[in-house]
Write a protein that holds these residues in place. Structure first.
Motif, PDB file in Angstrom:
ATOM      1  N   SER A 248       0.829  -1.212   0.000  1.00  0.00           N
ATOM      2  CA  SER A 248       0.000   0.000   0.000  1.00  0.00           C
ATOM      3  C   SER A 248       0.861   1.260   0.000  1.00  0.00           C
ATOM      4  CB  SER A 248      -0.941  -0.005   1.208  1.00  0.00           C
ATOM      5  OG  SER A 248      -0.276   0.308   2.425  1.00  0.00           O
ATOM      6  N   LEU A 249       1.995   1.218   0.708  1.00  0.00           N
ATOM      7  CA  LEU A 249       2.904   2.373   0.716  1.00  0.00           C
ATOM      8  C   LEU A 249       3.568   2.541  -0.654  1.00  0.00           C
ATOM      9  CD1 LEU A 249       4.729   2.061   4.183  1.00  0.00           C
ATOM     10  CD2 LEU A 249       2.584   3.238   3.631  1.00  0.00           C
ATOM     11  N   VAL A 250       3.938   1.440  -1.286  1.00  0.00           N
ATOM     12  CA  VAL A 250       4.563   1.519  -2.610  1.00  0.00           C
ATOM     13  C   VAL A 250       3.569   2.087  -3.626  1.00  0.00           C
ATOM     14  CG1 VAL A 250       5.536   0.172  -4.515  1.00  0.00           C
ATOM     15  CG2 VAL A 250       6.235  -0.302  -2.158  1.00  0.00           C
ATOM     16  N   PHE A 251       2.312   1.691  -3.550  1.00  0.00           N
ATOM     17  CA  PHE A 251       1.317   2.230  -4.482  1.00  0.00           C
ATOM     18  C   PHE A 251       1.192   3.742  -4.312  1.00  0.00           C
ATOM     19  CE2 PHE A 251      -1.065  -2.093  -4.132  1.00  0.00           C
ATOM     20  CZ  PHE A 251      -0.113  -2.687  -4.931  1.00  0.00           C
ATOM     21  N   LYS A 252       1.187   4.219  -3.066  1.00  0.00           N
ATOM     22  CA  LYS A 252       1.125   5.662  -2.822  1.00  0.00           C
ATOM     23  C   LYS A 252       2.367   6.351  -3.385  1.00  0.00           C
ATOM     24  CE  LYS A 252      -2.698   5.852  -0.265  1.00  0.00           C
ATOM     25  NZ  LYS A 252      -3.941   6.445  -0.828  1.00  0.00           N
ATOM     26  N   TRP A 253       3.512   5.712  -3.184  1.00  0.00           N
ATOM     27  CA  TRP A 253       4.767   6.277  -3.711  1.00  0.00           C
ATOM     28  C   TRP A 253       4.723   6.364  -5.231  1.00  0.00           C
ATOM     29  CZ3 TRP A 253       8.582   3.978  -6.823  1.00  0.00           C
ATOM     30  CH2 TRP A 253       9.780   4.695  -6.946  1.00  0.00           C
ATOM     31  N   LEU A 254       4.233   5.321  -5.881  1.00  0.00           N
ATOM     32  CA  LEU A 254       4.141   5.324  -7.339  1.00  0.00           C
ATOM     33  C   LEU A 254       3.227   6.443  -7.833  1.00  0.00           C
ATOM     34  CD1 LEU A 254       3.949   1.502  -8.104  1.00  0.00           C
ATOM     35  CD2 LEU A 254       5.685   3.082  -8.973  1.00  0.00           C
ATOM     36  N   LYS A 255       2.125   6.629  -7.173  1.00  0.00           N
ATOM     37  CA  LYS A 255       1.218   7.718  -7.554  1.00  0.00           C
ATOM     38  C   LYS A 255       1.925   9.063  -7.427  1.00  0.00           C
ATOM     39  CE  LYS A 255      -3.541   6.175  -7.004  1.00  0.00           C
ATOM     40  NZ  LYS A 255      -4.825   6.441  -6.304  1.00  0.00           N
ATOM     41  N   ALA A 256       2.691   9.227  -6.354  1.00  0.00           N
ATOM     42  CA  ALA A 256       3.409  10.488  -6.138  1.00  0.00           C
ATOM     43  C   ALA A 256       4.488  10.718  -7.189  1.00  0.00           C
ATOM     44  CB  ALA A 256       4.020  10.508  -4.739  1.00  0.00           C
ATOM     45  N   GLN A 257       5.016   9.629  -7.772  1.00  0.00           N
ATOM     46  CA  GLN A 257       6.042   9.744  -8.819  1.00  0.00           C
ATOM     47  C   GLN A 257       5.445  10.064 -10.186  1.00  0.00           C
ATOM     48  OE1 GLN A 257       9.350   9.491  -7.720  1.00  0.00           O
ATOM     49  NE2 GLN A 257       8.178   9.385  -5.821  1.00  0.00           N
ATOM     50  N   GLY A 258       4.119  10.035 -10.294  1.00  0.00           N
ATOM     51  CA  GLY A 258       3.478  10.281 -11.579  1.00  0.00           C
ATOM     52  C   GLY A 258       2.862   9.045 -12.191  1.00  0.00           C
ATOM     53  N   GLY A 259       2.807   7.943 -11.424  1.00  0.00           N
ATOM     54  CA  GLY A 259       2.166   6.733 -11.915  1.00  0.00           C
ATOM     55  C   GLY A 259       3.015   5.963 -12.895  1.00  0.00           C
ATOM     56  N   VAL A 260       2.400   4.977 -13.557  1.00  0.00           N
ATOM     57  CA  VAL A 260       3.154   4.076 -14.421  1.00  0.00           C
ATOM     58  C   VAL A 260       3.618   4.748 -15.712  1.00  0.00           C
ATOM     59  CG1 VAL A 260       2.161   1.960 -13.479  1.00  0.00           C
ATOM     60  CG2 VAL A 260       1.015   3.120 -15.372  1.00  0.00           C
ATOM     61  N   VAL A 261       2.965   5.805 -16.127  1.00  0.00           N
ATOM     62  CA  VAL A 261       3.452   6.525 -17.317  1.00  0.00           C
ATOM     63  C   VAL A 261       4.819   7.132 -17.021  1.00  0.00           C
ATOM     64  CG1 VAL A 261       3.055   8.469 -18.858  1.00  0.00           C
ATOM     65  CG2 VAL A 261       1.148   6.970 -18.235  1.00  0.00           C
ATOM     66  N   ALA A 262       4.921   7.818 -15.897  1.00  0.00           N
ATOM     67  CA  ALA A 262       6.201   8.414 -15.512  1.00  0.00           C
ATOM     68  C   ALA A 262       7.246   7.335 -15.236  1.00  0.00           C
ATOM     69  CB  ALA A 262       6.020   9.295 -14.279  1.00  0.00           C
ATOM     70  N   MET A 263       6.839   6.235 -14.594  1.00  0.00           N
ATOM     71  CA  MET A 263       7.797   5.173 -14.319  1.00  0.00           C
ATOM     72  C   MET A 263       8.292   4.544 -15.611  1.00  0.00           C
ATOM     73  SD  MET A 263       8.181   5.426 -11.157  1.00  0.00           S
ATOM     74  CE  MET A 263       9.484   4.216 -11.210  1.00  0.00           C
ATOM     75  N   GLY A 264       7.400   4.398 -16.592  1.00  0.00           N
ATOM     76  CA  GLY A 264       7.815   3.849 -17.875  1.00  0.00           C
ATOM     77  C   GLY A 264       8.868   4.703 -18.545  1.00  0.00           C
ATOM     78  N   GLU A 265       8.692   6.007 -18.516  1.00  0.00           N
ATOM     79  CA  GLU A 265       9.677   6.907 -19.113  1.00  0.00           C
ATOM     80  C   GLU A 265      11.011   6.809 -18.380  1.00  0.00           C
ATOM     81  OE1 GLU A 265       7.692  10.635 -18.801  1.00  0.00           O
ATOM     82  OE2 GLU A 265       6.318  10.244 -20.480  1.00  0.00           O
ATOM     83  N   ARG A 266      10.949   6.757 -17.045  1.00  0.00           N
ATOM     84  CA  ARG A 266      12.174   6.654 -16.248  1.00  0.00           C
ATOM     85  C   ARG A 266      12.871   5.319 -16.497  1.00  0.00           C
ATOM     86  NH1 ARG A 266      11.529   7.320  -9.857  1.00  0.00           N
ATOM     87  NH2 ARG A 266      10.513   9.208 -10.636  1.00  0.00           N
ATOM     88  N   ASN A 267      12.091   4.244 -16.521  1.00  0.00           N
ATOM     89  CA  ASN A 267      12.692   2.920 -16.724  1.00  0.00           C
ATOM     90  C   ASN A 267      13.317   2.785 -18.105  1.00  0.00           C
ATOM     91  OD1 ASN A 267      12.074   1.913 -14.159  1.00  0.00           O
ATOM     92  ND2 ASN A 267      10.020   1.307 -14.787  1.00  0.00           N
ATOM     93  N   LYS A 268      12.694   3.372 -19.103  1.00  0.00           N
ATOM     94  CA  LYS A 268      13.280   3.348 -20.445  1.00  0.00           C
ATOM     95  C   LYS A 268      14.621   4.068 -20.459  1.00  0.00           C
ATOM     96  CE  LYS A 268      12.358   4.553 -25.280  1.00  0.00           C
ATOM     97  NZ  LYS A 268      11.423   5.214 -26.216  1.00  0.00           N
ATOM     98  N   SER A 269      14.700   5.214 -19.797  1.00  0.00           N
ATOM     99  CA  SER A 269      15.956   5.976 -19.751  1.00  0.00           C
ATOM    100  C   SER A 269      17.042   5.202 -19.018  1.00  0.00           C
ATOM    101  CB  SER A 269      15.725   7.326 -19.065  1.00  0.00           C
ATOM    102  OG  SER A 269      14.838   8.119 -19.807  1.00  0.00           O
ATOM    103  N   LYS A 270      16.679   4.554 -17.915  1.00  0.00           N
ATOM    104  CA  LYS A 270      17.645   3.769 -17.160  1.00  0.00           C
ATOM    105  C   LYS A 270      18.201   2.625 -18.004  1.00  0.00           C
ATOM    106  CE  LYS A 270      15.515   2.463 -13.462  1.00  0.00           C
ATOM    107  NZ  LYS A 270      14.371   2.232 -12.532  1.00  0.00           N
ATOM    108  N   ALA A 271      17.300   1.915 -18.679  1.00  0.00           N
ATOM    109  CA  ALA A 271      17.732   0.780 -19.489  1.00  0.00           C
ATOM    110  C   ALA A 271      18.601   1.235 -20.652  1.00  0.00           C
ATOM    111  CB  ALA A 271      16.510   0.011 -19.999  1.00  0.00           C
ATOM    112  N   GLU A 272      18.212   2.315 -21.320  1.00  0.00           N
ATOM    113  CA  GLU A 272      18.994   2.807 -22.456  1.00  0.00           C
ATOM    114  C   GLU A 272      20.402   3.197 -22.024  1.00  0.00           C
ATOM    115  OE1 GLU A 272      16.590   5.941 -24.024  1.00  0.00           O
ATOM    116  OE2 GLU A 272      15.443   4.609 -25.354  1.00  0.00           O
ATOM    117  N   LEU A 273      20.520   3.824 -20.864  1.00  0.00           N
ATOM    118  CA  LEU A 273      21.843   4.219 -20.373  1.00  0.00           C
ATOM    119  C   LEU A 273      22.712   3.001 -20.099  1.00  0.00           C
ATOM    120  CD1 LEU A 273      23.911   6.236 -19.277  1.00  0.00           C
ATOM    121  CD2 LEU A 273      22.672   6.194 -17.091  1.00  0.00           C
ATOM    122  N   LEU A 274      22.158   2.005 -19.444  1.00  0.00           N
ATOM    123  CA  LEU A 274      22.953   0.826 -19.091  1.00  0.00           C
ATOM    124  C   LEU A 274      23.321   0.015 -20.330  1.00  0.00           C
ATOM    125  CD1 LEU A 274      24.302  -0.952 -17.051  1.00  0.00           C
ATOM    126  CD2 LEU A 274      22.063  -1.893 -16.423  1.00  0.00           C
TER     127      LEU A 274
END
Length: 360
Positions: A248-274
């Motif tokens: 439940s805390l992680v779900f709240k944190w994800l919402k605060a980060q901008g949800g799965v759309v924002a996480m998808g953009e961040r995860n794509k950038s992380k993967a591309e860099l590595l």
């Protein structure tokens, strides 16, 4: 000792903000005057948490109303068997797409309860690609089709949702759930162990379409029945209350980060860099075809395997932990789930470049 950058494949890193909140609430949660681990799962306070966390997950994943969300015990391995127990008869067949070790295990554990057909496999490539869709031997009468969108060990990930007609699509999303937007309506059932992108081990999130609950046989022990757990809103028996609270805390944190759309953009950038760091180096390599590379789990190998121990020792000294590759493959593996920041990936690639410059 200081907290390291944790690239473990699972149990994996949790957001530091979540851990700090859990730490502050460990002895007294809200107005309960006790830890969340110490109160009844049928208390009003916990039932409120259960309802709110389910709604948060529904919001994050845009889960349609004709799907139930279950917070269950066990890991994905348990549900490899429990899914056919609920959705198939022993005389029925189910299709499996196998793209790595977890797909193999799903077939093995499901076989006592359903005639498991391997409709496609990439074992011939040592699981470095997704089987060409033209080579899939799908049964239109299969009771379901099971696949693993992201293979944690081999670092292979589907970049889209396969089209399988009217056969219910079942996905083990243990290592990529909530990492990017998906269309839940394309699936009959989604399940995920919590210990990678959701929270602590011992909890499984299962999302199941209403019509599939009708398949659950009355002859099965109630504790194994998804229909029973759905009817009881996941409170049929005592659930993993602390794991549910952390989720439940992680779900709240994800919402605060901008949800799965924002996480998808961040995860794509992380993967591309590595991946770009690996590809631009003569010292490191990744065997997976570019079109099938995982955003979550990145296996890589040193050009001189005799340096593996030194790499891990120096990485640990630099605060980079959890990088040892799975015993099936060896080498290294960086798991860059939602809780891993882009800055932490930058720290990793800076170390990798420095190590290569000194040892290459």
């Amino acid at each position: 000792m200081t907290r390291g950058c944790n690239f473990s494949a699972g149990p994996a890193a949790l957001p530091e903000e979540v851990l700090r909140q859990a730490q502050s609430e460990l002895l007294e949660w809200g107005s309960a005057r006790a830890s969340v681990m110490e109160i009844s799962h049928r208390s009003r306070a916990f039932m409120d948490l259960a309802e709110e966390s389910e709604q948060d997950l529904r919001d994050l994943m845009s889960i349609p109303d004709n799907y139930r969300v279950l917070f269950l015990q066990g890991g994905a391995t348990q549900h490899f068997a429990q899914i056919p127990m609920n959705l198939a008869r022993p005389d029925q067949s189910a299709d499996y797409i196998v793209t790595g070790a977890w797909g193999e295990k799903a077939v093995r554990e499901g076989s006592p309860y359903v005639q498991a057909r391997i409709a496609a496999s990439s074992i011939d490539s040592h699981y470095t690609r997704i089987p060409a869709r033209s080579a899939w031997d799908l049964d239109p009468d299969a009771c379901y089709l099971h696949y693993t969108p992201n293979e944690t060990i081999h670092g292979v990930e589907f970049q889209d949702v396969p089209e399988v007609g009217n056969v219910p699509l079942i996905a083990d999303m243990s290592s990529d759930i909530l990492s990017r937007p998906i269309d839940v309506s394309r699936f009959g059932l989604i399940y995920a162990g919590a210990q990678k992108n959701i929270g602590a081990s011992g909890l499984v999130i299962l999302i199941i379409r209403d019509d599939l609950l009708e398949r659950c046989p009355d002859s099965m022990a109630r504790i194994f029945s998804y229909a029973e757990h759905a009817a009881g809103r996941s409170l049929f028996n005592t659930p993993n209350t602390y794991g549910w609270y952390l989720a439940s805390l992680v779900f709240k944190w994800l919402k605060a980060q901008g949800g799965v759309v924002a996480m998808g953009e961040r995860n794509k950038s992380k993967a591309e860099l590595l991946y770009s760091t690996i590809d631009q180096s003569d010292f490191y390599s990744n065997p997976v075809e570019a079109s099938a590379r995982s955003w979550m789990n990145v296996p890589f190998f040193l050009g001189r395997p005799e340096l593996d121990a030194a790499f891990l020792a120096e990485a640990d000294a630099a605060g980079l932990i959890g990088l040892k590759g799975h015993r099936v493959l060896g080498g290294m593996r960086a798991s860059i789930y939602n809780a891993i920041s882009l800055d932490q990936v930058r720290t990793l690639v800076d170390f990798m470049r420095d190590f290569a410059s000194r040892h290459g």
